[in-house]
Write a protein that holds these residues in place. Structure first.
Motif, PDB file in Angstrom:
ATOM      1  N   GLU A 150      65.587   4.497  23.469  1.00 37.72           N
ATOM      2  CA  GLU A 150      64.678   5.116  22.517  1.00 37.72           C
ATOM      3  C   GLU A 150      65.422   6.170  21.701  1.00 37.72           C
ATOM      4  N   PRO A 182      44.213  -0.286  17.201  1.00 39.70           N
ATOM      5  CA  PRO A 182      44.149  -1.066  15.971  1.00 39.70           C
ATOM      6  C   PRO A 182      44.378  -2.554  16.255  1.00 39.70           C
ATOM      7  N   VAL A 196      51.809 -14.465   1.178  1.00 39.99           N
ATOM      8  CA  VAL A 196      53.080 -15.143   1.424  1.00 39.99           C
ATOM      9  C   VAL A 196      52.947 -16.620   1.093  1.00 39.99           C
ATOM     10  N   GLN A 197      51.845 -17.218   1.592  1.00 48.48           N
ATOM     11  CA  GLN A 197      51.620 -18.640   1.294  1.00 48.48           C
ATOM     12  C   GLN A 197      51.309 -18.829  -0.185  1.00 48.48           C
ATOM     13  N   ARG A 210      59.442  -2.629  33.995  1.00 49.59           N
ATOM     14  CA  ARG A 210      60.067  -1.325  33.788  1.00 49.59           C
ATOM     15  C   ARG A 210      59.819  -0.760  32.391  1.00 49.59           C
ATOM     16  N   ASN A 264      65.453   3.097  29.353  1.00 53.19           N
ATOM     17  CA  ASN A 264      64.529   3.113  28.225  1.00 53.19           C
ATOM     18  C   ASN A 264      64.631   4.376  27.387  1.00 53.19           C
ATOM     19  N   ASN A 265      64.806   5.523  28.056  1.00 57.79           N
ATOM     20  CA  ASN A 265      64.847   6.754  27.267  1.00 57.79           C
ATOM     21  C   ASN A 265      66.113   6.829  26.427  1.00 57.79           C
ATOM     22  N   GLU A 309      50.615   2.025  11.162  1.00 58.97           N
ATOM     23  CA  GLU A 309      49.534   1.063  11.122  1.00 58.97           C
ATOM     24  C   GLU A 309      49.484   0.315   9.775  1.00 58.97           C
ATOM     25  N   GLU A 310      49.657   1.037   8.661  1.00 56.48           N
ATOM     26  CA  GLU A 310      49.519   0.413   7.334  1.00 56.48           C
ATOM     27  C   GLU A 310      50.694  -0.490   7.007  1.00 56.48           C
ATOM     28  N   LEU A 346      58.699   3.220  15.131  1.00 51.73           N
ATOM     29  CA  LEU A 346      57.634   2.242  15.225  1.00 51.73           C
ATOM     30  C   LEU A 346      56.915   2.203  13.882  1.00 51.73           C
ATOM     31  N   LEU A 392      41.604  -8.469  13.860  1.00 51.13           N
ATOM     32  CA  LEU A 392      42.431  -8.066  12.733  1.00 51.13           C
ATOM     33  C   LEU A 392      41.577  -7.376  11.692  1.00 51.13           C
ATOM     34  N   ILE A 407      52.072  -2.650   9.002  1.00 54.95           N
ATOM     35  CA  ILE A 407      52.062  -3.921   9.715  1.00 54.95           C
ATOM     36  C   ILE A 407      51.260  -4.938   8.924  1.00 54.95           C
ATOM     37  N   MET A 408      51.859  -6.068   8.684  1.00 55.98           N
ATOM     38  CA  MET A 408      51.129  -7.144   8.015  1.00 55.98           C
ATOM     39  C   MET A 408      51.044  -8.317   8.974  1.00 55.98           C
ATOM     40  N   VAL A 409      49.912  -8.948   9.018  1.00 54.17           N
ATOM     41  CA  VAL A 409      49.745 -10.103   9.884  1.00 54.17           C
ATOM     42  C   VAL A 409      49.583 -11.324   9.001  1.00 54.17           C
ATOM     43  N   ILE A 410      50.425 -12.298   9.259  1.00 54.17           N
ATOM     44  CA  ILE A 410      50.359 -13.510   8.438  1.00 54.17           C
ATOM     45  C   ILE A 410      49.459 -14.516   9.139  1.00 54.17           C
ATOM     46  N   THR A 411      48.371 -14.877   8.509  1.00 56.66           N
ATOM     47  CA  THR A 411      47.479 -15.861   9.115  1.00 56.66           C
ATOM     48  C   THR A 411      47.776 -17.222   8.526  1.00 56.66           C
ATOM     49  N   ARG A 412      47.708 -18.214   9.377  1.00 56.88           N
ATOM     50  CA  ARG A 412      47.956 -19.564   8.873  1.00 56.88           C
ATOM     51  C   ARG A 412      46.746 -20.443   9.048  1.00 56.88           C
ATOM     52  N   LEU A 472      44.366  -5.898   6.326  1.00 50.65           N
ATOM     53  CA  LEU A 472      45.762  -5.964   6.730  1.00 50.65           C
ATOM     54  C   LEU A 472      46.313  -7.381   6.680  1.00 50.65           C
ATOM     55  N   VAL A 473      45.411  -8.362   6.595  1.00 47.06           N
ATOM     56  CA  VAL A 473      45.870  -9.745   6.611  1.00 47.06           C
ATOM     57  C   VAL A 473      46.444 -10.084   5.244  1.00 47.06           C
ATOM     58  N   ASP A 474      47.691 -10.427   5.234  1.00 44.71           N
ATOM     59  CA  ASP A 474      48.354 -10.718   3.968  1.00 44.71           C
ATOM     60  C   ASP A 474      48.574 -12.213   3.851  1.00 44.71           C
ATOM     61  N   THR A 475      47.787 -12.856   3.032  1.00 44.46           N
ATOM     62  CA  THR A 475      47.942 -14.302   2.853  1.00 44.46           C
ATOM     63  C   THR A 475      48.769 -14.595   1.609  1.00 44.46           C
ATOM     64  N   TYR A 486      57.901   2.693  31.794  1.00 47.35           N
ATOM     65  CA  TYR A 486      58.481   3.811  31.055  1.00 47.35           C
ATOM     66  C   TYR A 486      57.494   4.335  30.010  1.00 47.35           C
TER      67      TYR A 486
END
Lengths: 572, 89
Positions: free
Chosen positions: B67, A475, A564-565, A227, B63-64, B81-82, B78, A555, B84-89, A559-562, A231
């Protein structure tokens, strides 16, 4: 002892008279008893039972419909329907007025109905009122007013799923959509039992403990639809149809691994909880409406070329000078693309390129490829009213048809068929029939070489990647797909109206979702599939991947933020 | 008193006891039946209530609506794009 002065009495005569009289009485009694006990037995017995023993119906509710996460999509709630026995109301018109007031009916009309149909045994005057309102009617304590339990169908998801789920009629029978498709499954069988009622009509005992006919409630239905995604898809499609002033649109989201339909949206739609007068929105266009798809068919023509082993993805075809005559018909490209590899034929969507590819192959081969991908046949989803589309047999193709078919004309498809066909590329060349039911996974079957499927996947990823600012871009995720912009055939020719479409899947290396979008007759400035349908695809796919927690596979490095480590190490 | 008289008296007593018993259990059956009827009715009411609550719940989690509440009342959105950070391990 004194002697009698009277005449001697004839004792035996008196005895005879009395005996004869008694005999007569006896005969009368016997005859009467016979006529009641033997000749009229059935009549009297049934009359007696009518006053005591009753068969009553045990009402059952229709099964509910849920989405894959257990969110309700269609529910039945118990309501009370009010009926009358007109003959019993003739002499209590003052109360009839009160009744009409409580039920919000016209009193005079109701009286007229009562008088004009006084011989009727039963008729409904108001169906499906709330139990609360029913109690205030019961408080009137009227003879000749009858209450029956009926169920009202309620659709919490409203218009976002209306033409997929469908609806039921006043008698709880499925009329459209899945309500109709799975009517037998959802419908219960009301039971019957025999009970004894007292003079007041109260049930005082069950006679038949086993029940004459056991009540079987309808079974619940768990759909594959999500659902939340439904939506999101609905909002995006509606936005696009509004923005481009299109007449209609459809979008389908399939789970690549299972063939489950996670979302299926259509515009226009309707409110299933209100009156259903808008005929236009009732159809589930994703499966009922067929159209000539245009360029989104080109990948299948390329499959035929690759299967012939005469071509590889890098093979070069000369498309100069941008015009190419076949059988008296001239095929145009957007401009003169010169020499194109098979990959570039798809990237540039060259009409001449695919025409040259397939004309070198047999008609039968192209037909066979399209046929294997399910075109011209039911997708196997089981949806009632599903269209098979149309794929003419190769024996009837002229050379011009052959070329037209390579770029998606002269055949018609549904949006669901397109989604399922592209799903085959994403599923290593194995076609799987889509399903509306959660967990009801259809067997997949290999229809093309896995090698060719992976080549096509790669080529389709170039379509999005090689075009700067492609509207299907998402993205952080890789996308493979193809646009389509097809003229709509009208009155024997092609009009200036278009169907814009985009079909694709993501992530490229381990695809999870297929999304097919088609927008019918956009009347704004834009009509190219890449501008109308691709943004819808992108938004739906983005939401879908997020909801399914699919890890990002592409990715953007920045944007990859390392840190933190690193921060932890530096501080220590 | 003879044995015959004794037996008769006993049988009469037994008969009376059985009759009383019959009436008692008949009454008991009616009472229990009334109770089941009441529970059946309660079951229907509870089912109706359950359906109502399900509908109410699904209206609340529509949902509406979520929202709208998230955007307008809680001022959520939301992430861009800028952001969002992705933490890679």
């Amino acid at each position: 002892m004194r002697k009698s002065q009277h005449k001697p009495v004839n004792i035996s005569l008196r005895i005879a008279i009395v005996m004869a009289f008694l005999l007569c009485c006896f005969v009368v009694v016997v005859v009467r008893a016979f006529s009641i006990q033997v000749r009229g037995a059935e009549f009297y017995q049934s009359q007696g039972e009518k006053r005591h023993v009753r068969e009553v119906e045990i009402p059952v509710s229709r099964g509910s419909i849920y989405d894959r996460n257990g969110e309700p999509l269609a529910l039945s709630t118990a309501m009370v329907s009010v009926g009358i026995v007109p003959g019993q109301l003739l002499d209590q018109f003052s109360k009839v007025e009160q009744l009409a007031e409580v039920l919000d009916l016209d009193a005079d009309e109701l009286k007229q109905i009562i008088t004009s149909r006084k011989d009727k045994k039963f008729l409904y005057i108001k169906r499906r009122i709330t139990p609360m309102l029913a109690e205030s009617v019961q408080a009137l304590n009227m003879e000749g007013v009858v209450f029956r339990t009926e169920f009202k169908r309620y659709y919490p998801a409203g218009e976002i799923l209306a033409n997929v789920v469908g609806f039921t009629d006043v008698d709880d029978v499925g009329q459209e959509g899945l309500e109709r498709t799975y009517d037998n499954w959802l419908t219960g069988t009301s039971g019957k039992k025999t009970v004894v009622k007292d003079l007041l009509g109260q049930v005082v005992a069950d006679i038949d403990v086993d029940e004459l006919e056991a009540a079987k409630p309808g079974k619940d239905l768990h759909l594959s639809i999500d659902r939340r995604l439904q939506y999101a898809a609905y909002v995006e499609l509606k936005k696009a149809v509004y923005q481009h002033q299109a007449t209609s649109g459809s979008a389908v989201v399939l789970d690549v691994k299972t063939g489950e339909i996670l979302a299926m949206v259509n515009q226009p739609s309707f409110n299933p909880n209100g009156n259903k007068e808008t005929n236009d929105g009732l159809r589930n266009r994703s499966v009922t409406d067929i159209y000539e798809p245009g360029s989104v068919m080109k990948p299948f023509a390329v499959v035929a070329a690759l299967e012939s082993a005469e071509y590889t993805p890098q093979s070069v075809v000369n498309t100069s000078p941008g015009e190419y005559e076949v059988d008296g018909f001239v095929i145009h490209d957007f401009r003169d693309y010169g020499e194109l590899s098979l990959v570039d034929i798809l990237v540039k969507s060259s009409n001449i390129g695919v025409a040259k590819l397939v004309l070198g192959l047999g008609k039968e081969h192209l037909w066979d490829v399209y046929h294997r991908f399910g075109f011209g046949q039911s997708s196997g989803s089981g949806f009632m009213g599903e269209s098979t589309g149309y794929l003419p047999h190769h024996s009837r193709w002229r050379t011009a048809d052959h070329a037209a078919l390579s770029r998606g004309y002269n055949l018609s498809v549904t949006t669901l068929q397109l989604a399922a066909a592209y799903g085959t590329f994403a599923n290593q060349g194995r076609y799987r029939s889509p399903t509306f039911i959660k967990g009801n996974v259809n067997e997949d079957k290999a229809i093309i070489d896995p090698m060719i499927a992976s080549q096509l996947t790669d080529m389709l990823s170039h379509v999005v990647n090689d075009t700067e600012g492609h509207k299907a871009f998402i993205p952080n995720y890789s996308v493979a797909g193809k646009t389509g912009t097809a003229r709509i055939a009208e009155n024997g020719g092609y009009s200036d109206n278009y169907i814009s479409s985009f079909v694709g899947f993501s992530p490229v290396n381990s695809p999870r979702l297929v999304v097919a979008v088609s927008v019918n007759n956009p009347r704004g400035e834009d009509y190219y599939g890449g501008l109308v349908a691709a943004p819808v695809f992108s938004e739906i796919m983005k939401t879908g991947l997020r909801l399914l927690n699919v890890p990002a596979d592409q990715l953007n490095r920045t944007l990859v933020d390392t840190s933190v480590q690193d921060a932890g190490v530096n501080d220590g | 008193m003879s044995v015959q008289h004794g037996t008769t008296a006993l049988l009469v007593l037994l008969l009376v006891w059985l009759l009383v018993d019959y009436v008692y259990f008949q009454n008991e059956t009616r009472k229990l039946f009334a109770a089941t009827q009441k529970i059946e009715k309660q079951k229907l009411d509870i089912n109706a209530e359950w359906a109502r609550l399900q509908i109410e719940r699904s209206t609340l989690v529509a949902n509406n609506r979520i929202e709208q509440v998230a955007r307008e009342q809680l001022d959520m959105k939301l992430p861009e794009e800028e952001q969002i950070m992705v933490i890679t391990r």
